[in-house]
Every structure is written in C-alpha cells, then in structure tokens.
Design a protein around this motif. Sequence first.
Motif, short mmCIF file in Angstrom:
data_model
loop_
_atom_site.label_atom_id
_atom_site.label_comp_id
_atom_site.label_asym_id
_atom_site.label_seq_id
_atom_site.Cartn_x
_atom_site.Cartn_y
_atom_site.Cartn_z
N PRO A 128 0.83 -1.21 0.00
CA PRO A 128 0.00 0.00 0.00
C PRO A 128 0.86 1.26 0.00
CG PRO A 128 -0.88 -1.59 1.54
CD PRO A 128 0.46 -2.12 1.08
N LEU A 129 0.38 2.24 -0.75
CA LEU A 129 1.07 3.52 -0.85
C LEU A 129 0.34 4.52 0.05
CD1 LEU A 129 2.40 5.18 -4.04
CD2 LEU A 129 1.00 6.49 -2.49
N VAL A 130 1.06 5.27 0.85
CA VAL A 130 0.45 6.27 1.73
C VAL A 130 0.89 7.65 1.26
CG1 VAL A 130 0.26 7.14 4.09
CG2 VAL A 130 0.33 4.68 3.67
N TYR A 131 -0.10 8.50 0.99
CA TYR A 131 0.15 9.89 0.57
C TYR A 131 0.02 10.80 1.78
CZ TYR A 131 -1.32 8.09 -4.05
OH TYR A 131 -1.46 7.37 -5.20
N GLN A 132 0.82 11.86 1.77
CA GLN A 132 0.70 12.91 2.77
C GLN A 132 0.48 14.22 2.01
OE1 GLN A 132 0.81 12.28 6.26
NE2 GLN A 132 -0.10 14.32 6.19
N GLU A 133 -0.51 14.99 2.43
CA GLU A 133 -0.82 16.25 1.77
C GLU A 133 0.07 17.37 2.31
OE1 GLU A 133 -4.85 18.84 0.74
OE2 GLU A 133 -4.80 17.63 2.57
N ASP A 134 0.59 18.21 1.41
CA ASP A 134 1.40 19.34 1.86
C ASP A 134 0.56 20.62 1.88
OD1 ASP A 134 1.34 20.44 -0.75
OD2 ASP A 134 3.36 19.76 -1.23
N GLU A 135 1.19 21.73 2.25
CA GLU A 135 0.48 23.01 2.40
C GLU A 135 -0.07 23.54 1.08
OE1 GLU A 135 4.66 23.60 1.44
OE2 GLU A 135 3.74 22.51 3.09
#
Length: 189
Positions: free
Chosen positions: A126-133
Amino acid sequence: MNDTLKRFESCLTGDFDNSAQIAAQQAAGKVTHPAARHVSRNVNGRVDHLPADPGGFFVLEESYYTRDGRTNAMPHLFFFSSDAPGRVKLDSYDLPKDLPRAELVNDNPALRFDYRGLSRSGTFTPLVYQEDERGVFYGRCVSRFSADTTLTLEEWIGPEVLLVTEILEKAGRVLVGVPSPIEYRRITK
C-alpha cells in the motif's frame, strides 16, 4: 467521505495526458517518456454489495502508454481511504478474472464489480500519501513481486497535475519506466 478524501478525489479523478511533456521533449530533440493517458473514475456506484460506509472509494484507472506506435492498455482497480487529516492510503485490488480486459473501461455502461469477490493485491505494498500546504499529495512505495522483481511507485497528486514515476526492475535491471516522472495534465474533470 471525509474532507481529505474529497480533496484527493477531486485531484485524482478525470482524464489526463502528458501531451505537453511530449511536445516539450520533441522540441528539445529527445523524447524520453511514452505518450501516456489516464482515465480515472470513482466506481463505488458500480460495486454491488458495497458496505453502506466503505471507508473510502474505489477508482478504476485506465492507463494507456504509447511508444513506437504501440499502445499498451493497463487497467487498475484501487481503493483509497483516509485514517487521518491530510493522509490517504492506496490499496491495489486484483481485477476479477471473469471480466475480459477489454471490458475494464470506465465508458462501459455494463461494467459491475461484486464487492464480495474483490481482494486486495497480495504483492502490492500500500502507498500512503501525505498532503502538503499546497494541497499536493505525495507518496512512495516499493512492492516486491518476486525475489528479484520490484516495482517502485512515486506520485505527486495535485489539482491540475499528476506526476507519476513507475519503475519495474528485475535483478537490478530496469524493465519498464524512466527515473523522471510522467507529467499528466488534466484534460477533463
């Protein structure tokens, strides 16, 4: 669906291609990427027996890669969920074996999936994305398909551009992919 998933879905779904990237490479005299197109749609409405609150959404992604006049079509079924603000997880699902590949297109009005028969891929990490500003979601994963075969997937998902790097390697030799991302620009929502 929570706000993070709504933002992510609005970035991810639609029609995209890398024609601007190819045109720039042609103008520079060296084309390094295939001509590529993505058609991505939320298909929860096509999944029979889906729980009332599945905790996310399924996407049927049609990927088309053209090089040397040959086009390779690759459909994928993904499930996206979120367990924290600004964080999205991608799980890959095995495509049902009873559905012919040619029918696995978003424009097929008869296309249906049965949730009871769907299963997560046993080889895709599984790929986990993190949102930036800026509202761009970034994620990277490495999946091991066999003792000597890996897929490295790195993505930046933004409101108008998807940057995708996929490198399939066997015994340290690159079989598919290039080290810089394919730059998909939105064609339609």
